[in-house]
Design a protein around this motif. Structure first.
Motif, PDB file in Angstrom:
ATOM      1  N   PHE A   1       7.867   4.364   2.883  1.00 33.03           N
ATOM      2  CA  PHE A   1       7.344   3.277   3.932  1.00 33.03           C
ATOM      3  C   PHE A   1       6.116   2.472   3.031  1.00 33.03           C
ATOM      4  O   PHE A   1       5.375   2.075   4.052  1.00 33.03           O
ATOM      5  CB  PHE A   1       6.884   4.199   5.201  1.00 33.03           C
ATOM      6  CG  PHE A   1       7.755   3.807   6.216  1.00 33.03           C
ATOM      7  CD1 PHE A   1       8.975   4.511   6.452  1.00 33.03           C
ATOM      8  CD2 PHE A   1       7.525   2.596   7.114  1.00 33.03           C
ATOM      9  CE1 PHE A   1       9.711   4.338   7.364  1.00 33.03           C
ATOM     10  CE2 PHE A   1       8.360   2.284   7.870  1.00 33.03           C
ATOM     11  CZ  PHE A   1       9.381   3.281   8.271  1.00 33.03           C
TER      12      PHE A   1
ATOM     13  N   SER B   1       5.347  -0.660   2.747  1.00 29.11           N
ATOM     14  CA  SER B   1       5.870  -2.005   3.298  1.00 29.11           C
ATOM     15  C   SER B   1       5.738  -3.165   2.559  1.00 29.11           C
ATOM     16  O   SER B   1       4.527  -2.951   1.549  1.00 29.11           O
ATOM     17  CB  SER B   1       4.929  -1.836   4.552  1.00 29.11           C
ATOM     18  OG  SER B   1       4.949  -1.113   5.416  1.00 29.11           O
TER      19      SER B   1
ATOM     20  N   GLU C   1      -1.409  11.003  17.993  1.00 27.72           N
ATOM     21  CA  GLU C   1      -2.084  12.147  17.893  1.00 27.72           C
ATOM     22  C   GLU C   1      -3.220  12.535  17.161  1.00 27.72           C
ATOM     23  O   GLU C   1      -4.346  13.092  17.456  1.00 27.72           O
ATOM     24  CB  GLU C   1      -0.973  13.174  18.051  1.00 27.72           C
ATOM     25  CG  GLU C   1       0.108  13.140  18.850  1.00 27.72           C
ATOM     26  CD  GLU C   1       1.266  12.180  18.765  1.00 27.72           C
ATOM     27  OE1 GLU C   1       1.244  11.439  17.910  1.00 27.72           O
ATOM     28  OE2 GLU C   1       2.292  12.240  19.362  1.00 27.72           O
TER      29      GLU C   1
ATOM     30  N   GLY D   1       3.012  12.251   5.736  1.00 32.25           N
ATOM     31  CA  GLY D   1       2.337  11.040   5.886  1.00 32.25           C
ATOM     32  C   GLY D   1       1.074  11.288   6.708  1.00 32.25           C
ATOM     33  O   GLY D   1       0.072  10.816   6.311  1.00 32.25           O
ATOM     34  N   ALA D   2       1.204  11.903   7.987  1.00 28.90           N
ATOM     35  CA  ALA D   2      -0.058  11.812   8.774  1.00 28.90           C
ATOM     36  C   ALA D   2      -1.141  12.881   7.934  1.00 28.90           C
ATOM     37  O   ALA D   2      -2.111  13.063   8.476  1.00 28.90           O
ATOM     38  CB  ALA D   2       0.189  12.669  10.070  1.00 28.90           C
TER      39      ALA D   2
ATOM     40  N   TYR E   1       0.820  -1.239  -0.034  1.00 28.88           N
ATOM     41  CA  TYR E   1      -0.001  -0.096  -0.021  1.00 28.88           C
ATOM     42  C   TYR E   1       0.868   0.982  -0.003  1.00 28.88           C
ATOM     43  O   TYR E   1       1.600   1.387   1.002  1.00 28.88           O
ATOM     44  CB  TYR E   1      -0.987  -0.084   1.297  1.00 28.88           C
ATOM     45  CG  TYR E   1      -1.840   0.985   1.240  1.00 28.88           C
ATOM     46  CD1 TYR E   1      -3.008   1.118   0.406  1.00 28.88           C
ATOM     47  CD2 TYR E   1      -1.816   1.919   2.153  1.00 28.88           C
ATOM     48  CE1 TYR E   1      -3.849   2.095   0.549  1.00 28.88           C
ATOM     49  CE2 TYR E   1      -2.851   2.783   2.482  1.00 28.88           C
ATOM     50  CZ  TYR E   1      -3.924   2.886   1.439  1.00 28.88           C
ATOM     51  OH  TYR E   1      -4.914   3.655   1.367  1.00 28.88           O
TER      52      TYR E   1
ATOM     53  N   MET F   1       1.119   4.911   0.118  1.00 30.30           N
ATOM     54  CA  MET F   1       0.348   6.090   0.118  1.00 30.30           C
ATOM     55  C   MET F   1       1.117   7.108   1.013  1.00 30.30           C
ATOM     56  O   MET F   1       1.360   8.442   0.382  1.00 30.30           O
ATOM     57  CB  MET F   1      -0.823   5.888   1.234  1.00 30.30           C
ATOM     58  CG  MET F   1      -1.621   7.039   1.724  1.00 30.30           C
ATOM     59  SD  MET F   1      -2.919   6.371   2.529  1.00 30.30           S
ATOM     60  CE  MET F   1      -3.478   7.951   3.421  1.00 30.30           C
ATOM     61  N   THR F   2       2.028   6.851   1.925  1.00 31.52           N
ATOM     62  CA  THR F   2       2.727   7.837   2.705  1.00 31.52           C
ATOM     63  C   THR F   2       3.945   8.496   1.882  1.00 31.52           C
ATOM     64  O   THR F   2       4.459   7.636   0.947  1.00 31.52           O
ATOM     65  CB  THR F   2       3.432   7.299   3.811  1.00 31.52           C
ATOM     66  OG1 THR F   2       2.404   6.907   4.664  1.00 31.52           O
ATOM     67  CG2 THR F   2       4.479   8.298   4.739  1.00 31.52           C
TER      68      THR F   2
END
Ligand code: FAD
Length: 433
Positions: free
Chosen positions: A168, A170, A385, A143-144, A135, A137-138
């Motif tokens: 990242f 994975s 967070e 990222g967040a 996947y 995406m980041t």
């Protein structure tokens, strides 16, 4: 009234089987074939693992994460939770049971949004346990906050051309395909201007620049790829779902993924408690067993209390997902489980390590791996967070501002109202005095 904590006897039998099977057949794989779960099966490893997968299929426990409408066994999330807490004890177990992240989430979105051709090409091999997926995406700079993503896909005839950087991703190095999130319309809100693409990993222009390793892994031998997508051409039918649907799809994927991690974390934290208790009963110092020292008793009691609350909450959330069949509706509780998960695992593993003394800190015991895992849990699928913000926003929806300068529970005001309400009885009481 249905408010029950029992497991169907037939399913309990399956769980008992899984418990023994994982302990005897699967946990040893973590030591015999460490860190190879996401390396395609070949040779002797295939000889060892294929029969185990076959046994799981015979028991009807293969790939139970997908509902029957999506081509899975249809057991639902509550049953999956009870199974996953067993699988969480071993790194190989999710592979042997066909329900490993990130493939589970990826399978789920292809099942939801894929065309029949996409399902045949990508979903079926995933469900068969014969391929891996990634996947993507980041991005390195973001990222967040996905609204900052820059990777773009531009239409060129009946193809899309993807350019940009992802971080990242994975298992990209062993995945057969990537699910890539890219901006397809920069002129509208990012929530409507991004799309998802199914991209075979061997497409020209998919450049894995570095395989980032987690702490302790050798440089360039990790499994979280930095990828440079350079003029990657994919046909129109590589689009997953509609154009501009990436955010909706991502939410579908991440909701399931987060709660599945929480389910497995229960098993890992329980394993740490098991080790802590065994050690406490085995080691004597200063005239008594560790189990008799109040500090150690405190560690055990705190760990039990933390885990039992977390477990019940995760099972309740899984039950809610089954009941409403809508991740969005259960968003607050999925986010809450995600927030709590790292600290439950961290605290319990830390105490278990402490009770083991020096041995606990070594590479001969698994505690630092668990503590590291807790750190990962606080970031993968979004930082703690950000999930806390989600929880707070959802909680606040059930409240309204006070229409006065004083809070509605301000005692002088409430006392005045209460006295007015019961005035006639208060007068009587005064009269009796
Ligand atoms: C083991 C692992 C596997 C992963 N696998 C994948 C994968 O397969 N595919 C993929 O696309 N990504 C993957 N990720 C990336 C993961 O999704 C991101 O790490 C995550 O979204 C956070 O992004 P970031 O690391 O860029 O942190 P940043 O966005 O830089 O955030 C850093 C920190 O800033 C703070 N912060 C950020 N936003 C806020 C906010 N709104 N309010 C308050 N504080 C905030 C938090 O403390 C946060 O931890 C993986 C991560 C890990 C650790």
């Amino acid at each position: 009234m249905a408010w029950d904590f029992t497991t169907d006897p037939e399913y309990q039998e399956k769980l008992d089987w899984a418990d023994a099977f994982v302990r005897e057949e699967v946990e040893p794989l973590d030591l015999a074939f460490p860190h190879l779960q996401f390396t395609p099966l070949e040779g002797k490893r295939r000889e060892a693992i294929d029969p185990l997968k076959e046994e799981v299929r015979r028991q009807g426990l293969w790939a139970t994460h997908l509902g029957s409408e999506l081509g899975g066994q249809g057991y639902g999330q509550l049953k999956l939770a009870l199974l996953n807490e067993i699988l969480g004890r071993s790194q190989w177990a999710p592979i042997v049971f066909g329900c490993q992240a990130p493939d589970t989430g990826n399978a789920e979105i292809i099942a939801h949004y894929g065309t029949p051709e996409q399902k045949a090409r990508y979903l079926q091999p995933l469900l068969d346990g014969e391929c891996f997926s990634s996947y993507s995406m980041t991005e390195p700079h973001a990222g967040a906050d996905p609204t900052l993503f820059k990777t773009q896909a531009v239409k060129d005839g009946d193809e899309w051309v993807i350019n940009g950087w992802k971080f990242f991703s994975s298992n990209a190095r062993t995945a057969q395909f990537l699910i890539v999130m890219a901006v397809t319309n920069p002129d509208v809100s990012p929530y409507k201007g991004m799309s998802m693409f199914l991209v075979p990993t061997d497409t020209p222009g998919v450049n894995i620049v570095r395989d980032v390793g987690l702490y302790g892994e050798p440089v360039n031998e990790g499994s979280h790829a930095l990828i440079h997508y350079e003029d990657v051409r994919v046909p129109d039918d590589a689009l997953l779902g509609g154009e501009g649907q990436a955010f909706v799809i991502a939410q579908t994927r991440l909701g399931g993924g987060r709660i599945h991690h929480a389910m497995r974390t229960i098993g890992l934290a329980q394993k740490a408690i098991d080790m802590m208790c065994e050690r406490a009963l085995s080691r004597e110092t200063a005239g008594s067993l560790l189990a008799d020292k109040q500090f150690v008793q405190g560690y055990i009691a705190d760990s039990y209390a933390q885990l039992v609350q977390f477990r019940l909450f995760v099972l309740y959330t899984a039950w809610e997902i089954d009941k409403y069949n809508d991740y969005k509706r259960v968003r607050k509780d999925i986010a809450t489980a995600k927030v709590v998960m790292p600290s439950v695992l961290h605290d319990i593993a830390w105490r278990a390590m402490q009770v083991h003394g020096a041995l606990g800190t070594t590479n001969e015991m698994p505690f630092f791996g668990m503590i590291h895992g807790a750190g990962v849990m606080g970031l993968a699928d979004g930082p703690t967070e950000v999930h806390k913000v989600t929880v707070a926003r959802q909680v606040l929806r059930d409240y309204a501002a006070s229409d006065d300068i004083w809070p509605t529970q301000w005692l002088p005001k409430r006392q005045e109202a209460a006295k007015a309400k019961y005035a006639q009885y208060l007068e009587l009481e005064v009269g009796n005095l």
